[in-house]
Design an enzyme around this catalytic site. Structure first.
Site, PDB file in Angstrom:
ATOM      1  N   SER A 150       0.514  -1.057   0.414  1.00 63.13           N
ATOM      2  CA  SER A 150       0.021   0.138  -0.195  1.00 63.13           C
ATOM      3  C   SER A 150       1.137   1.382   0.666  1.00 63.13           C
ATOM      4  O   SER A 150       1.560   1.652   1.090  1.00 63.13           O
ATOM      5  CB  SER A 150      -1.180   0.111   0.940  1.00 63.13           C
ATOM      6  OG  SER A 150      -1.753   0.990   0.646  1.00 63.13           O
ATOM      7  N   HIS A 158      -0.649  -0.930  -4.266  1.00 57.79           N
ATOM      8  CA  HIS A 158      -2.671  -0.298  -3.735  1.00 57.79           C
ATOM      9  C   HIS A 158      -2.135   0.891  -3.737  1.00 57.79           C
ATOM     10  O   HIS A 158      -1.675   1.653  -3.097  1.00 57.79           O
ATOM     11  CB  HIS A 158      -2.508  -1.348  -3.044  1.00 57.79           C
ATOM     12  CG  HIS A 158      -3.884  -1.387  -1.934  1.00 57.79           C
ATOM     13  ND1 HIS A 158      -4.643  -2.205  -2.395  1.00 57.79           N
ATOM     14  CD2 HIS A 158      -4.386  -0.361  -0.763  1.00 57.79           C
ATOM     15  CE1 HIS A 158      -6.220  -1.448  -1.717  1.00 57.79           C
ATOM     16  NE2 HIS A 158      -5.226  -0.552  -0.426  1.00 57.79           N
ATOM     17  N   ASP A 173      -4.522   3.555  -2.328  1.00 56.16           N
ATOM     18  CA  ASP A 173      -5.415   4.526  -1.555  1.00 56.16           C
ATOM     19  C   ASP A 173      -5.917   5.652  -1.355  1.00 56.16           C
ATOM     20  O   ASP A 173      -5.286   6.369  -0.773  1.00 56.16           O
ATOM     21  CB  ASP A 173      -5.408   3.997   0.280  1.00 56.16           C
ATOM     22  CG  ASP A 173      -5.197   2.645   0.991  1.00 56.16           C
ATOM     23  OD1 ASP A 173      -6.366   2.040   0.038  1.00 56.16           O
ATOM     24  OD2 ASP A 173      -4.194   2.511   0.736  1.00 56.16           O
ATOM     25  N   MET A 191      -8.732   8.336  -0.306  1.00 56.85           N
ATOM     26  CA  MET A 191      -9.551   9.243   0.821  1.00 56.85           C
ATOM     27  C   MET A 191     -10.182  10.447   0.908  1.00 56.85           C
ATOM     28  O   MET A 191      -9.125  11.500   0.132  1.00 56.85           O
ATOM     29  CB  MET A 191      -9.065   8.970   1.991  1.00 56.85           C
ATOM     30  CG  MET A 191      -8.091   8.138   2.092  1.00 56.85           C
ATOM     31  SD  MET A 191      -7.359   7.653   3.533  1.00 56.85           S
ATOM     32  CE  MET A 191      -6.309   5.957   3.417  1.00 56.85           C
ATOM     33  N   HIS A 244      -8.009   1.634  -4.456  1.00 57.38           N
ATOM     34  CA  HIS A 244      -8.961   1.470  -3.191  1.00 57.38           C
ATOM     35  C   HIS A 244      -9.600   2.908  -2.875  1.00 57.38           C
ATOM     36  O   HIS A 244      -9.663   3.283  -3.014  1.00 57.38           O
ATOM     37  CB  HIS A 244      -7.934   0.672  -2.337  1.00 57.38           C
ATOM     38  CG  HIS A 244      -9.236   0.809  -1.281  1.00 57.38           C
ATOM     39  ND1 HIS A 244      -8.900   0.594  -0.037  1.00 57.38           N
ATOM     40  CD2 HIS A 244     -10.622   0.292  -0.860  1.00 57.38           C
ATOM     41  CE1 HIS A 244      -9.560   0.635   0.727  1.00 57.38           C
ATOM     42  NE2 HIS A 244     -11.366   0.812   0.176  1.00 57.38           N
ATOM     43  N   MET A 291     -11.673   4.673  -1.089  1.00 58.72           N
ATOM     44  CA  MET A 291     -12.134   5.911  -0.114  1.00 58.72           C
ATOM     45  C   MET A 291     -13.140   6.993   0.007  1.00 58.72           C
ATOM     46  O   MET A 291     -12.305   8.063   1.040  1.00 58.72           O
ATOM     47  CB  MET A 291     -11.838   5.549   1.602  1.00 58.72           C
ATOM     48  CG  MET A 291     -11.485   3.940   1.672  1.00 58.72           C
ATOM     49  SD  MET A 291      -9.979   3.937   3.046  1.00 58.72           S
ATOM     50  CE  MET A 291      -8.093   3.578   1.086  1.00 58.72           C
ATOM     51  N   MET A 331     -11.963  -5.350   4.561  1.00 58.29           N
ATOM     52  CA  MET A 331     -11.314  -4.277   5.757  1.00 58.29           C
ATOM     53  C   MET A 331     -11.276  -5.694   6.858  1.00 58.29           C
ATOM     54  O   MET A 331     -11.965  -5.583   7.544  1.00 58.29           O
ATOM     55  CB  MET A 331     -12.300  -3.229   5.572  1.00 58.29           C
ATOM     56  CG  MET A 331     -11.803  -1.756   4.674  1.00 58.29           C
ATOM     57  SD  MET A 331     -10.768  -1.280   3.911  1.00 58.29           S
ATOM     58  CE  MET A 331      -9.461  -1.486   5.716  1.00 58.29           C
ATOM     59  N   ASP A 350      -6.599  -6.191   3.553  1.00 61.90           N
ATOM     60  CA  ASP A 350      -5.951  -4.490   4.350  1.00 61.90           C
ATOM     61  C   ASP A 350      -6.122  -4.398   5.502  1.00 61.90           C
ATOM     62  O   ASP A 350      -7.516  -4.220   6.185  1.00 61.90           O
ATOM     63  CB  ASP A 350      -6.997  -3.921   3.006  1.00 61.90           C
ATOM     64  CG  ASP A 350      -6.706  -2.184   2.521  1.00 61.90           C
ATOM     65  OD1 ASP A 350      -5.904  -1.947   2.895  1.00 61.90           O
ATOM     66  OD2 ASP A 350      -6.671  -1.186   1.838  1.00 61.90           O
TER      67      ASP A 350
END
Ligand code: DX5
Ligand code: ZN
Length: 216
Positions: A8, A33, A35, A37, A66, A68, A137, A175
């Site tokens: 990540s 990965h 993320d 957000m 991913h 979020m 998660m 994750d």
């Protein structure tokens, strides 16, 4: 199938991303990965498309994105334009998940659906055939370096059973809090893909750490 490892980027050195991407390129990592957000769906803000786009130019591993964020369907096209292999959206953030999955596929990406720790897998019964991956998660999303929630182990096993019964080809990705003690338990429970951030990037030798996770 050997477990896939998706380091990540959230735990990488943001003052020297290039060095960390080159490390990932040289390593046995299968995916990278990323993320995203938005400070609304989760209480933190990470990075967005300009960063993904820049990373995609030098990263040789498939991008596992991913999101979020609320209403991730607004960003299907932009995610595809960054060259993402996987676009993973949260069940809790998508009102019309079936439509969003179709849109992700129409843009040539694999579609993943992520579940928060408190969201039950039974809610996936009518979408499991259509998705390429389910991300469970194992921490509450928003931050790296949190403690692994053990309940996810039986959730992985139940999801594996659901996938087998349905004939779905979905991979199971986990994750949050993945390290040398939790990874073997997750593999035993039936996980296919392990995301790991702080454990890899804070280790003395990240390439070796990835190798060890890959060869558990
Ligand atoms: C958390 C993110 C994770 C995070 C994992 O909200 O989705 O991908 O980077 O970090 P670790 O492996 O440190 O728990
Ligand atoms: Zn993530």
């Amino acid at each position: 199938m050997k477990t896939l490892i998706s380091p990540s980027l959230l735990s990488a050195d943001f003052t020297n991303l290039k060095a960390d991407i080159e490390m990932i390129n040289r390593s046995e990592a299968d995916w990278l990965h990323m993320d995203v957000m938005d400070g609304v769906f989760v209480p933190n803000i990470s990075f967005g498309f300009p960063v993904i786009n820049a990373v995609s130019k030098i990263c040789k591993k498939p991008l596992d994105v991913h999101l979020m964020i609320v209403q991730p369907e607004r960003y299907v096209e932009q995610t595809a334009k960054c060259g993402a292999m996987m676009m993973c959206v949260h069940y809790e953030a998508c009102t019309h998940l079936h439509r969003t999955v179709q849109e992700i596929h129409a843009k040539g990406m694999k579609a993943g659906v992520a579940l928060n720790p408190s969201t039950p897998i039974c809610l996936l019964e009518d979408i499991i055939q259509d998705v390429d991956m389910v991300l469970l998660m194992s921490v509450n999303p928003g931050f790296g370096g949190q403690k692994f929630i053990e309940n996810v182990l039986q959730k992985v096993a139940r999801l594996r059973h659901m996938i087998e019964l349905s004939g779905s080809k979905a991979l199971i990705e986990v994750d949050g809090g993945v390290q040398n003690e939790t990874a073997p338990k997750l593999i035993n429970a039936g996980a296919d893909v392990l995301v790991s951030g702080s454990y890899i990037f804070r280790s003395a030798n990240p390439i070796q750490t990835i190798h060890e996770l890959k060869n558990l």
